[in-house]
Design an enzyme around this catalytic site. Structure first.
Site, PDB file in Angstrom:
ATOM      1  N   HIS A 257       0.762  -1.207   0.160  1.00 23.96           N
ATOM      2  CA  HIS A 257       0.030   0.072  -0.055  1.00 23.96           C
ATOM      3  C   HIS A 257       0.900   1.243   0.028  1.00 23.96           C
ATOM      4  CE1 HIS A 257      -3.276   2.733   1.355  1.00 23.96           C
ATOM      5  NE2 HIS A 257      -4.006   1.948   0.617  1.00 23.96           N
ATOM      6  N   GLU A 312      -7.829  -4.565  -0.480  1.00 25.16           N
ATOM      7  CA  GLU A 312      -8.466  -5.278  -1.883  1.00 25.16           C
ATOM      8  C   GLU A 312      -8.594  -6.870  -1.623  1.00 25.16           C
ATOM      9  OE1 GLU A 312      -9.844  -3.191  -3.428  1.00 25.16           O
ATOM     10  OE2 GLU A 312      -8.610  -1.594  -4.286  1.00 25.16           O
TER      11      GLU A 312
END
Ligand code: ACO
Length: 367
Positions: A257, A312
């Site tokens: 991320h 996700e």
């Protein structure tokens, strides 16, 4: 003659994608990348998702801008769903060449706004109706009218064609919608604020934010996560599959991320939502094994990067366990994020300031 404004001396590294640049002060959400925490107006995401309904979380976020109580917001969003259904014939009549996402944008572009009614409610209520209608039309089915008495999550599942949505599916979808409600100044939220700062109406800001979200670097990872899980197929294949992928310099979808340098807190919030669904979905246990193997391999391959699971990964597993088609993952993200975009537009418009940064000219000098 008045002096022209200073062209600006603060220059962000053009290669940094504005990383680390503070472009807004917000009371809406705090993304703490070092400590892996997400706070929505003073409440940690772990305390909200799974504990309050999506409607209550929206009200919490809109606290300074939309004045009503918990019962009123549920009724207002239900009424907004019913009102939005009048724009659905346009979605039904739209060209078969349009994607589900484009059909939602079409419905939104045509949505009438009443100047005396909060636009944030009208638009946030409309998105689930447009998503369900666009999905059904793309499947060759007729849209199903909303039921204003239900919660957003239940009505959404029902409008997508699930005649009697299962209570655990409703709870899991609701948890997902709360989890993704807002997340700092990501690309789509920044886009919404820029458009809102021109005093354009909120519909234009949400349409623009949807445009930003449509790109694969922003809203597109959960589908590929599911593709990866399907390709691995069984827990015993995970370690070899992952090691081969890393050898080919591929990125493992659902890991890493830009902001979080530790675990994305939303990954755990969604993983917790899978507990009730695990027994009837073998893919959940498979995903957990794949996650374990991926983290072991990534920590070995990139010991300095602290790569961990992002939102996700478990978004894909959770939505799949609810039975939601993977082509709806990005549109559904837009449904959950719309009230967050609206909150940012309201916050930006309250400053009364147009966002207009400078650029540094590096082109040729005039002869
Ligand atoms: N798998 C394998 N290697 C990775 C991964 C991954 N998922 N993520 C980062 N790396 C490696 C990169 O290859 C790079 O290695 P190098 O230095 O040898 O070139 C290093 O870690 C740093 O990568 P960056 O792209 O600079 O890291 P950044 O923090 O900017 O990337 C990103 C963040 C784009 C999300 C990245 O981790 C990635 O591509 N992940 C996979 C896609 C994904 O899951 N996206 C959804 C993110 S969550 C969201 O957007 C809501």
């Amino acid at each position: 003659m008045t002096k022209a404004p200073d062209p600006g001396t603060l220059t962000a590294d053009p290669a940094s994608g504005l990383e680390g640049v503070v472009a807004a002060h917000t009371g809406l959400s705090d993304v703490d990348g070092q400590n892996g925490q997400l706070v929505l107006r003073g409440k940690r995401i772990e305390g909200l998702a799974g504990n309050v309904w999506f409607e209550d979380a929206i009200l919490h976020l809109w606290h300074s801008y939309v004045f009503c109580d918990a019962d009123e917001i549920k009724k207002a969003l239900g009424a907004a769903r019913s009102a939005a259904y009048s724009s659905v014939p346009l979605i039904e009549a739209s060209s078969g060449k349009l994607s589900i996402y484009e059909r939602i944008q079409l419905g939104l572009a045509a949505l009438p706004l009443d100047p005396d009614h909060p636009q944030a409610i009208t638009i946030s209520g409309a998105l689930p109706v447009f998503l369900a209608a666009a999905f059904r039309v793309s499947e060759g089915e007729h849209p199903i009218a909303p039921d204003p008495n239900l919660t957003t999550a239940e009505d959404l599942l029902r409008m997508m064609g699930d005649e009697e949505p299962d209570a655990e599916h409703i709870a899991a979808l609701d948890r997902y919608l709360v989890t993704i409600l807002d997340h700092g100044l990501n690309a789509s939220t920044f886009t919404a604020r820029v458009i809102g700062s021109t005093e354009a109406d909120m519909k234009q800001a949400v349409l623009g934010a949807m445009g930003a979200l449509s790109g694969p670097l922003h809203g597109g990872a959960p589908g590929p996560v599911l593709d990866m899980i399907d390709a691995i197929g069984a827990p015993e294949n995970a370690a070899d599959w992952i090691s081969e992928a890393l050898k080919r310099k591929e990125r493992l979808m659902g890991f890493g991320h830009r902001i979080y340098r530790t675990r994305d807190p939303r990954a755990d919030v969604l993983k917790a939502g899978l507990k009730t669904l695990q027994a009837r979905n073998p893919k959940v246990s498979l995903a957990e094994k794949i996650e374990e193997a991926a983290l072991t391999a990534l920590r070995k391959a990139k010991p300095d990067r602290a790569l961990d699971t992002n939102v996700e990964f478990y978004t894909a597993v959770l939505l799949d366990a609810i039975g939601i088609d993977r082509k709806l993952f990005t549109p559904l993200f837009a449904v959950g994020r719309t009230p967050g975009w609206c909150a940012h537009v309201m916050e930006q418009q309250a400053t009364g300031k147009l966002i207009r940064p400078a650029s540094l000219y590096v082109g040729p000098k005039p002869a």
